[in-house]
Scaffold this motif. Structure first.
Motif, PDB file in Angstrom:
ATOM      1  N   ASP A 147       0.836  -1.202   0.000  1.00 59.06           N
ATOM      2  CA  ASP A 147       0.000   0.000   0.000  1.00 59.06           C
ATOM      3  C   ASP A 147       0.876   1.261   0.000  1.00 59.06           C
ATOM      4  O   ASP A 147       0.675   2.202   0.767  1.00 59.06           O
ATOM      5  CB  ASP A 147      -0.944   0.012   1.209  1.00 59.06           C
ATOM      6  CG  ASP A 147      -2.038   1.069   1.075  1.00 59.06           C
ATOM      7  OD1 ASP A 147      -2.326   1.487  -0.065  1.00 59.06           O
ATOM      8  OD2 ASP A 147      -2.581   1.493   2.111  1.00 59.06           O
ATOM      9  N   ILE A 148       1.857   1.256  -0.889  1.00 57.74           N
ATOM     10  CA  ILE A 148       2.798   2.382  -1.010  1.00 57.74           C
ATOM     11  C   ILE A 148       2.724   2.930  -2.428  1.00 57.74           C
ATOM     12  O   ILE A 148       2.728   2.167  -3.401  1.00 57.74           O
ATOM     13  CB  ILE A 148       4.237   1.921  -0.689  1.00 57.74           C
ATOM     14  CG1 ILE A 148       4.366   1.565   0.792  1.00 57.74           C
ATOM     15  CG2 ILE A 148       5.243   3.006  -1.060  1.00 57.74           C
ATOM     16  CD1 ILE A 148       5.729   1.020   1.174  1.00 57.74           C
ATOM     17  N   GLN A 149       2.664   4.256  -2.544  1.00 58.92           N
ATOM     18  CA  GLN A 149       2.628   4.898  -3.853  1.00 58.92           C
ATOM     19  C   GLN A 149       3.826   5.816  -4.088  1.00 58.92           C
ATOM     20  O   GLN A 149       4.180   6.085  -5.229  1.00 58.92           O
ATOM     21  CB  GLN A 149       1.333   5.712  -4.007  1.00 58.92           C
ATOM     22  CG  GLN A 149       0.071   4.861  -3.970  1.00 58.92           C
ATOM     23  CD  GLN A 149      -1.184   5.695  -4.087  1.00 58.92           C
ATOM     24  OE1 GLN A 149      -1.153   6.902  -3.876  1.00 58.92           O
ATOM     25  NE2 GLN A 149      -2.284   5.062  -4.421  1.00 58.92           N
ATOM     26  N   ASP A 150       4.406   6.292  -3.014  1.00 56.55           N
ATOM     27  CA  ASP A 150       5.515   7.246  -3.097  1.00 56.55           C
ATOM     28  C   ASP A 150       6.684   6.653  -2.328  1.00 56.55           C
ATOM     29  O   ASP A 150       6.625   6.548  -1.097  1.00 56.55           O
ATOM     30  CB  ASP A 150       5.061   8.583  -2.485  1.00 56.55           C
ATOM     31  CG  ASP A 150       6.129   9.659  -2.577  1.00 56.55           C
ATOM     32  OD1 ASP A 150       7.283   9.383  -2.219  1.00 56.55           O
ATOM     33  OD2 ASP A 150       5.809  10.781  -2.995  1.00 56.55           O
ATOM     34  N   ALA A 151       7.759   6.264  -3.031  1.00 57.64           N
ATOM     35  CA  ALA A 151       8.826   5.547  -2.326  1.00 57.64           C
ATOM     36  C   ALA A 151      10.172   5.705  -3.008  1.00 57.64           C
ATOM     37  O   ALA A 151      10.269   5.850  -4.232  1.00 57.64           O
ATOM     38  CB  ALA A 151       8.482   4.061  -2.224  1.00 57.64           C
ATOM     39  N   LEU A 152      11.200   5.672  -2.173  1.00 53.82           N
ATOM     40  CA  LEU A 152      12.579   5.563  -2.635  1.00 53.82           C
ATOM     41  C   LEU A 152      13.043   4.153  -2.314  1.00 53.82           C
ATOM     42  O   LEU A 152      12.991   3.723  -1.163  1.00 53.82           O
ATOM     43  CB  LEU A 152      13.473   6.585  -1.926  1.00 53.82           C
ATOM     44  CG  LEU A 152      14.975   6.473  -2.220  1.00 53.82           C
ATOM     45  CD1 LEU A 152      15.268   6.830  -3.667  1.00 53.82           C
ATOM     46  CD2 LEU A 152      15.781   7.364  -1.278  1.00 53.82           C
ATOM     47  N   ILE A 153      13.473   3.428  -3.338  1.00 53.80           N
ATOM     48  CA  ILE A 153      13.911   2.039  -3.162  1.00 53.80           C
ATOM     49  C   ILE A 153      15.428   1.993  -3.324  1.00 53.80           C
ATOM     50  O   ILE A 153      15.957   2.422  -4.352  1.00 53.80           O
ATOM     51  CB  ILE A 153      13.230   1.111  -4.187  1.00 53.80           C
ATOM     52  CG1 ILE A 153      11.703   1.208  -4.056  1.00 53.80           C
ATOM     53  CG2 ILE A 153      13.690  -0.329  -4.006  1.00 53.80           C
ATOM     54  CD1 ILE A 153      10.945   0.439  -5.115  1.00 53.80           C
ATOM     55  N   VAL A 154      16.108   1.482  -2.305  1.00 54.06           N
ATOM     56  CA  VAL A 154      17.570   1.462  -2.308  1.00 54.06           C
ATOM     57  C   VAL A 154      18.064   0.034  -2.489  1.00 54.06           C
ATOM     58  O   VAL A 154      17.722  -0.856  -1.700  1.00 54.06           O
ATOM     59  CB  VAL A 154      18.128   2.051  -0.995  1.00 54.06           C
ATOM     60  CG1 VAL A 154      19.653   2.053  -1.028  1.00 54.06           C
ATOM     61  CG2 VAL A 154      17.608   3.459  -0.771  1.00 54.06           C
ATOM     62  N   SER A 155      18.860  -0.167  -3.524  1.00 55.82           N
ATOM     63  CA  SER A 155      19.426  -1.489  -3.805  1.00 55.82           C
ATOM     64  C   SER A 155      20.932  -1.451  -3.575  1.00 55.82           C
ATOM     65  O   SER A 155      21.531  -0.367  -3.470  1.00 55.82           O
ATOM     66  CB  SER A 155      19.128  -1.910  -5.245  1.00 55.82           C
ATOM     67  OG  SER A 155      19.743  -1.012  -6.169  1.00 55.82           O
ATOM     68  N   LEU A 156      21.544  -2.611  -3.528  1.00 54.99           N
ATOM     69  CA  LEU A 156      22.988  -2.674  -3.288  1.00 54.99           C
ATOM     70  C   LEU A 156      23.765  -2.186  -4.503  1.00 54.99           C
ATOM     71  O   LEU A 156      24.672  -1.374  -4.391  1.00 54.99           O
ATOM     72  CB  LEU A 156      23.402  -4.098  -2.928  1.00 54.99           C
ATOM     73  CG  LEU A 156      24.912  -4.331  -2.762  1.00 54.99           C
ATOM     74  CD1 LEU A 156      25.472  -3.450  -1.658  1.00 54.99           C
ATOM     75  CD2 LEU A 156      25.202  -5.800  -2.478  1.00 54.99           C
ATOM     76  N   GLY A 157      23.413  -2.701  -5.660  1.00 55.27           N
ATOM     77  CA  GLY A 157      24.116  -2.335  -6.889  1.00 55.27           C
ATOM     78  C   GLY A 157      23.144  -2.252  -8.043  1.00 55.27           C
ATOM     79  O   GLY A 157      21.973  -1.933  -7.869  1.00 55.27           O
ATOM     80  N   ALA A 158      23.634  -2.547  -9.231  1.00 50.58           N
ATOM     81  CA  ALA A 158      22.802  -2.472 -10.422  1.00 50.58           C
ATOM     82  C   ALA A 158      21.733  -3.555 -10.395  1.00 50.58           C
ATOM     83  O   ALA A 158      22.030  -4.739 -10.228  1.00 50.58           O
ATOM     84  CB  ALA A 158      23.667  -2.619 -11.671  1.00 50.58           C
ATOM     85  N   GLU A 159      20.486  -3.139 -10.534  1.00 50.90           N
ATOM     86  CA  GLU A 159      19.338  -4.054 -10.620  1.00 50.90           C
ATOM     87  C   GLU A 159      18.567  -3.672 -11.880  1.00 50.90           C
ATOM     88  O   GLU A 159      17.615  -2.898 -11.824  1.00 50.90           O
ATOM     89  CB  GLU A 159      18.450  -3.933  -9.381  1.00 50.90           C
ATOM     90  CG  GLU A 159      19.123  -4.307  -8.072  1.00 50.90           C
ATOM     91  CD  GLU A 159      19.060  -5.798  -7.798  1.00 50.90           C
ATOM     92  OE1 GLU A 159      18.406  -6.518  -8.594  1.00 50.90           O
ATOM     93  OE2 GLU A 159      19.645  -6.243  -6.796  1.00 50.90           O
ATOM     94  N   GLU A 160      19.015  -4.208 -13.015  1.00 48.15           N
ATOM     95  CA  GLU A 160      18.486  -3.742 -14.306  1.00 48.15           C
ATOM     96  C   GLU A 160      16.973  -3.935 -14.427  1.00 48.15           C
ATOM     97  O   GLU A 160      16.242  -3.011 -14.803  1.00 48.15           O
ATOM     98  CB  GLU A 160      19.195  -4.467 -15.449  1.00 48.15           C
ATOM     99  CG  GLU A 160      18.775  -3.935 -16.823  1.00 48.15           C
ATOM    100  CD  GLU A 160      19.533  -4.609 -17.946  1.00 48.15           C
ATOM    101  OE1 GLU A 160      19.308  -4.246 -19.106  1.00 48.15           O
ATOM    102  OE2 GLU A 160      20.351  -5.509 -17.655  1.00 48.15           O
ATOM    103  N   LYS A 161      16.478  -5.110 -14.087  1.00 46.77           N
ATOM    104  CA  LYS A 161      15.041  -5.368 -14.211  1.00 46.77           C
ATOM    105  C   LYS A 161      14.247  -4.455 -13.286  1.00 46.77           C
ATOM    106  O   LYS A 161      13.200  -3.927 -13.669  1.00 46.77           O
ATOM    107  CB  LYS A 161      14.738  -6.835 -13.891  1.00 46.77           C
ATOM    108  CG  LYS A 161      15.241  -7.817 -14.931  1.00 46.77           C
ATOM    109  CD  LYS A 161      14.852  -9.238 -14.559  1.00 46.77           C
ATOM    110  CE  LYS A 161      15.363 -10.232 -15.591  1.00 46.77           C
ATOM    111  NZ  LYS A 161      15.011 -11.633 -15.224  1.00 46.77           N
ATOM    112  N   LEU A 162      14.744  -4.284 -12.084  1.00 49.14           N
ATOM    113  CA  LEU A 162      14.056  -3.422 -11.116  1.00 49.14           C
ATOM    114  C   LEU A 162      14.057  -1.972 -11.575  1.00 49.14           C
ATOM    115  O   LEU A 162      13.021  -1.294 -11.543  1.00 49.14           O
ATOM    116  CB  LEU A 162      14.745  -3.548  -9.753  1.00 49.14           C
ATOM    117  CG  LEU A 162      14.206  -2.675  -8.617  1.00 49.14           C
ATOM    118  CD1 LEU A 162      12.752  -3.004  -8.335  1.00 49.14           C
ATOM    119  CD2 LEU A 162      15.056  -2.849  -7.374  1.00 49.14           C
ATOM    120  N   GLU A 163      15.192  -1.490 -12.023  1.00 46.44           N
ATOM    121  CA  GLU A 163      15.302  -0.090 -12.436  1.00 46.44           C
ATOM    122  C   GLU A 163      14.448   0.205 -13.663  1.00 46.44           C
ATOM    123  O   GLU A 163      13.787   1.249 -13.732  1.00 46.44           O
ATOM    124  CB  GLU A 163      16.771   0.252 -12.716  1.00 46.44           C
ATOM    125  CG  GLU A 163      17.639   0.238 -11.460  1.00 46.44           C
ATOM    126  CD  GLU A 163      19.115   0.334 -11.771  1.00 46.44           C
ATOM    127  OE1 GLU A 163      19.470   0.439 -12.966  1.00 46.44           O
ATOM    128  OE2 GLU A 163      19.932   0.323 -10.825  1.00 46.44           O
TER     129      GLU A 163
END
Length: 207
Positions: A147-163
């Motif tokens: 139930d989130i619409q506004d978010a900053l998602i922090v990953s360790l490194g490159a996440e091509e599919k996610l980005e």
């Protein structure tokens, strides 16, 4: 003790993790956050405003008429700032608006920004977000589960599919842990940390 739940992509609790108190649960001072955010925004200013000064205007350097005897005011060449098309006297030149604050202040502000999310219960830890393919709908479904619409998602490194899956979603940004900064943390209502990124964040701020 700063203990948070670790979720999967279906918003199910799978475990708990203890966060460092000296990073995720310290007193928050608005003046420190303000000083660092102001510095970041100042560095982003383009500073490209520019005008032509007298020496930059194209034109003849011939004196328009003699110095004395005409009854008129003294006049130099046609590039004079007093004439139409002449150079600007005190117009802007390209410049940098950036400035620095002490490294200790920047590190402290980053800790305070993270602590503010933990204390406001807007910090979520997810074990990983492994998407089957590059598809915006898959990422939207993950956010809907929380139930989130506004978010900053922090990953360790490159996440091509996610980005790539999140780039078309308004008010959602994917950021690698190395680029974590105060402005982006405070800009978004929620902070989602992928569990592999936590050791990198704690290692960076715990020194």
């Amino acid at each position: 003790m700063a203990v948070v739940n670790v979720y999967n992509t279906k918003a199910e609790i799978i475990s708990q993790i203890e966060l460092r108190e000296d990073i995720f649960n310290i007193p928050v001072k608005n003046c420190v956050l303000h000083s660092v955010v102001t510095m970041q925004l100042a560095k982003r200013r383009a500073g490209t405003a520019s005008t032509k000064h007298r020496s930059d205007v194209k034109g003849s350097t011939r004196k328009l008429f003699r110095q004395k005897g005409t009854g008129r005011a003294r006049r130099g060449d046609i590039k004079s700032p007093l004439l139409r098309g002449g150079g600007s006297v005190f117009g802007p030149d390209p410049r940098s608006y950036g400035y620095e604050v002490p490294k200790k202040v920047k590190k402290l502000a980053l800790k305070m920004a993270l602590s503010s999310k933990f204390q406001d219960n807007t910090l979520t830890v997810i074990d990983s977000i492994d998407l089957e393919s590059v598809k915006t709908k898959l990422m939207v479904n993950v956010l809907k589960a929380f139930d989130i619409q506004d978010a900053l998602i922090v990953s360790l490194g490159a996440e091509e599919k996610l980005e790539l899956s999140a780039r078309n979603i308004p008010d959602v940004k994917i950021l690698r842990s190395a680029g974590l900064n105060v402005y982006d943390i405070l800009k978004y209502n929620h902070l989602i940390l992928l569990q592999p990124a936590l050791p990198a964040i704690e290692g960076r701020l715990g020194q």
